[in-house]
Design a protein around this motif. Structure first.
Motif, PDB file in Angstrom:
ATOM      1  N   VAL A 158       0.861  -1.179   0.000  1.00 28.32           N
ATOM      2  CA  VAL A 158       0.000   0.000   0.000  1.00 28.32           C
ATOM      3  C   VAL A 158       0.899   1.231   0.000  1.00 28.32           C
ATOM      4  O   VAL A 158       2.031   1.187   0.480  1.00 28.32           O
ATOM      5  CB  VAL A 158      -0.946   0.023   1.210  1.00 28.32           C
ATOM      6  CG1 VAL A 158      -1.917  -1.130   1.145  1.00 28.32           C
ATOM      7  CG2 VAL A 158      -0.173  -0.006   2.526  1.00 28.32           C
TER       8      VAL A 158
ATOM      9  N   TRP B 127      -7.292   1.290   2.203  1.00 27.86           N
ATOM     10  CA  TRP B 127      -6.696   1.859   1.001  1.00 27.86           C
ATOM     11  C   TRP B 127      -7.477   1.355  -0.207  1.00 27.86           C
ATOM     12  O   TRP B 127      -7.497   0.147  -0.479  1.00 27.86           O
ATOM     13  CB  TRP B 127      -5.231   1.437   0.845  1.00 27.86           C
ATOM     14  CG  TRP B 127      -4.250   2.211   1.672  1.00 27.86           C
ATOM     15  CD1 TRP B 127      -3.466   3.246   1.265  1.00 27.86           C
ATOM     16  CD2 TRP B 127      -3.920   1.992   3.053  1.00 27.86           C
ATOM     17  NE1 TRP B 127      -2.676   3.699   2.295  1.00 27.86           N
ATOM     18  CE2 TRP B 127      -2.937   2.949   3.403  1.00 27.86           C
ATOM     19  CE3 TRP B 127      -4.363   1.089   4.026  1.00 27.86           C
ATOM     20  CZ2 TRP B 127      -2.387   3.017   4.680  1.00 27.86           C
ATOM     21  CZ3 TRP B 127      -3.821   1.164   5.295  1.00 27.86           C
ATOM     22  CH2 TRP B 127      -2.852   2.110   5.613  1.00 27.86           C
TER      23      TRP B 127
ATOM     24  N   ARG C  93      -7.921   0.943  -4.173  1.00 25.59           N
ATOM     25  CA  ARG C  93      -6.945   0.816  -5.243  1.00 25.59           C
ATOM     26  C   ARG C  93      -7.580   1.137  -6.593  1.00 25.59           C
ATOM     27  O   ARG C  93      -8.804   0.994  -6.768  1.00 25.59           O
ATOM     28  CB  ARG C  93      -6.353  -0.591  -5.249  1.00 25.59           C
ATOM     29  CG  ARG C  93      -5.798  -1.007  -3.876  1.00 25.59           C
ATOM     30  CD  ARG C  93      -5.334  -2.433  -3.865  1.00 25.59           C
ATOM     31  NE  ARG C  93      -4.096  -2.591  -4.607  1.00 25.59           N
ATOM     32  CZ  ARG C  93      -2.894  -2.472  -4.054  1.00 25.59           C
ATOM     33  NH1 ARG C  93      -2.763  -2.195  -2.770  1.00 25.59           N
ATOM     34  NH2 ARG C  93      -1.810  -2.639  -4.786  1.00 25.59           N
TER      35      ARG C  93
ATOM     36  N   SER D  54      -9.648  -3.242  -2.528  1.00 27.71           N
ATOM     37  CA  SER D  54      -9.254  -2.480  -1.358  1.00 27.71           C
ATOM     38  C   SER D  54      -8.340  -3.308  -0.475  1.00 27.71           C
ATOM     39  O   SER D  54      -8.386  -4.542  -0.489  1.00 27.71           O
ATOM     40  CB  SER D  54     -10.491  -2.055  -0.537  1.00 27.71           C
ATOM     41  OG  SER D  54     -11.311  -1.177  -1.278  1.00 27.71           O
TER      42      SER D  54
END
Length: 378
Positions: free
Chosen positions: A332, A352, A354, A359
């Motif tokens: 990440v 996070w 993407r 995620s």
């Protein structure tokens, strides 16, 4: 596809034992032979750095049972394979197979120069016991490597009151967890007495026997206990000349097939080939992947569709007494797109998002089930 009359599994690793159990779960009644070189028998490795270094009673809770599966275990070391004759040679004889699963795992990467004595690593139960005994008398420690294993070893040292310094060219876990989490992890570790030295180049071991670390500028840091945590290397030496392995390990596809008829592979010895979704080809020696690949390899041996993919984007670690669970692709980068809680306080749920729509979710010091994290990452 004809069901094989016999399956040979080389390696009592988590992947190998998972494959044996999955074969029986899928109804396979044929002969299964496991070649294992570990004198303690099969056991789980993640607890070695997380609990065994701290608690001697944990030694007895590591076993991975095979005795309820009707499996023959050969306590020996594989030395070669003839894929044309379908025979594996070993120190104590040879073993014919109809289907072969390679699950020999990996070994700790060592950086000592030839002839240099006393390098300490952590990969086996014997390694963990040796380190635990040394910690009891150590007044200082150096851990070379700030990855998952290095940080867990450093945490074990700190928990036992041993002043410890972690040396690496990278900041703690930054390569996989990014700068945001690395900063939080570093701050927590420092609060608990773990020191860090950012080396400007590759460090080497000093002394014979090893008594310290030599930095690129010539400075030597010394300690009673020096531990190398510099990654691992796939155990492929016995496959020399077979065409099954290269510098990365044993390449597999999504069925855990090596491309050689009747030969499959699973666990830390493998890497997913570039044309199978990994660009560039890359090893991912995590516990969850070993389990996933063991199951996939077993299904493929029987000509059955696998229940899931050969990768599982889940892992967990413990840093300075704080549990970190991750579900989703790594690495990440940058700031999380969503945050609930405060990493500085040791409790946060971080996400996070993407570009590909997936995620990565991190439970930082929170008690969250893997199922709950998977639901958030989906």
């Amino acid at each position: 596809m004809t069901t094989p009359a016999s399956v040979l599994i080389v390696g009592e690793s988590l992947a190998g034992t998972t494959a044996a159990r999955e074969l029986r779960t899928l109804g396979y009644g044929g002969a299964i032979t496991v070649i294992g070189a570990e004198r303690h028998g099969p056991y789980s490795r993640p607890p070695l750095s997380k609990t065994v270094l701290k608690d001697p009673t944990a030694d007895e809770s590591l076993g991975l049972r095979l005795d309820d599966l009707g499996v023959d275990v050969a306590r020996t070391t594989a030395t070669g394979v003839d894929v044309d004759r379908r025979v594996v040679t070993a120190v104590d004889g040879s073993f014919a197979y109809d289907a072969l699963i390679i699950a020999t795992g990996a070994e700790a990467r060592r950086i000592a120069v030839p002839g240099q004595r006393g390098e300490l690593v952590l990969r086996t139960l014997d390694d963990a016991r040796r380190l635990r005994a040394r910690m009891a008398d150590a007044r200082s420690a150096i851990v070379l490597g700030a990855g998952f294993l290095g940080m867990e070893v450093a945490g074990a040292c700190a928990a036992r009151g041993v002043p410890v310094t972690v040396v690496d060219v990278d900041r703690p876990l930054e390569r996989v967890l990014g700068g945001y989490l690395s900063a939080a992890i570093t701050a927590r570790a420092r609060e608990r007495g773990i020191r860090f030295h950012h080396a400007r180049g590759l460090a080497t071991l000093a002394g014979d026997p090893v008594s310290g670390v030599r930095l690129p500028d010539g400075t030597v840091l010394t300690a009673d206990l020096v531990v190398t945590c510099a990654g691992e290397s796939p155990c492929t030496g016995w496959l020399a000349g077979s065409g099954l392995a290269d510098g990365l390990g044993v390449g597999i596809d999504h069925a855990c097939s090596t491309g050689v008829p009747g030969v499959f592979a699973a666990g830390d010895v493998t890497y997913l080939r570039a044309n199978e979704g990994s660009v560039p080809p890359r090893r991912a020696p995590f516990w969850a992947n070993a389990v996933a690949q063991g199951r996939v390899a077993a299904a493929s041996v029987l000509g059955l569709p696998a229940a899931g993919p050969p990768t599982d984007d889940f892992f967990w670690t413990e840093v300075a007494g704080l549990a970190i669970k991750v579900v989703g692709p790594l690495p990440v980068t940058g700031e999380p797109t969503a945050r609930d809680g405060d990493p500085g306080a040791g409790r946060a749920l971080l996400t996070w998002d993407r570009p590909d729509g997936r995620s990565t979710v991190v439970a930082y010091g929170l008690r969250k089930s893997v199922a709950a994290l998977r639901a958030l990452a989906s």
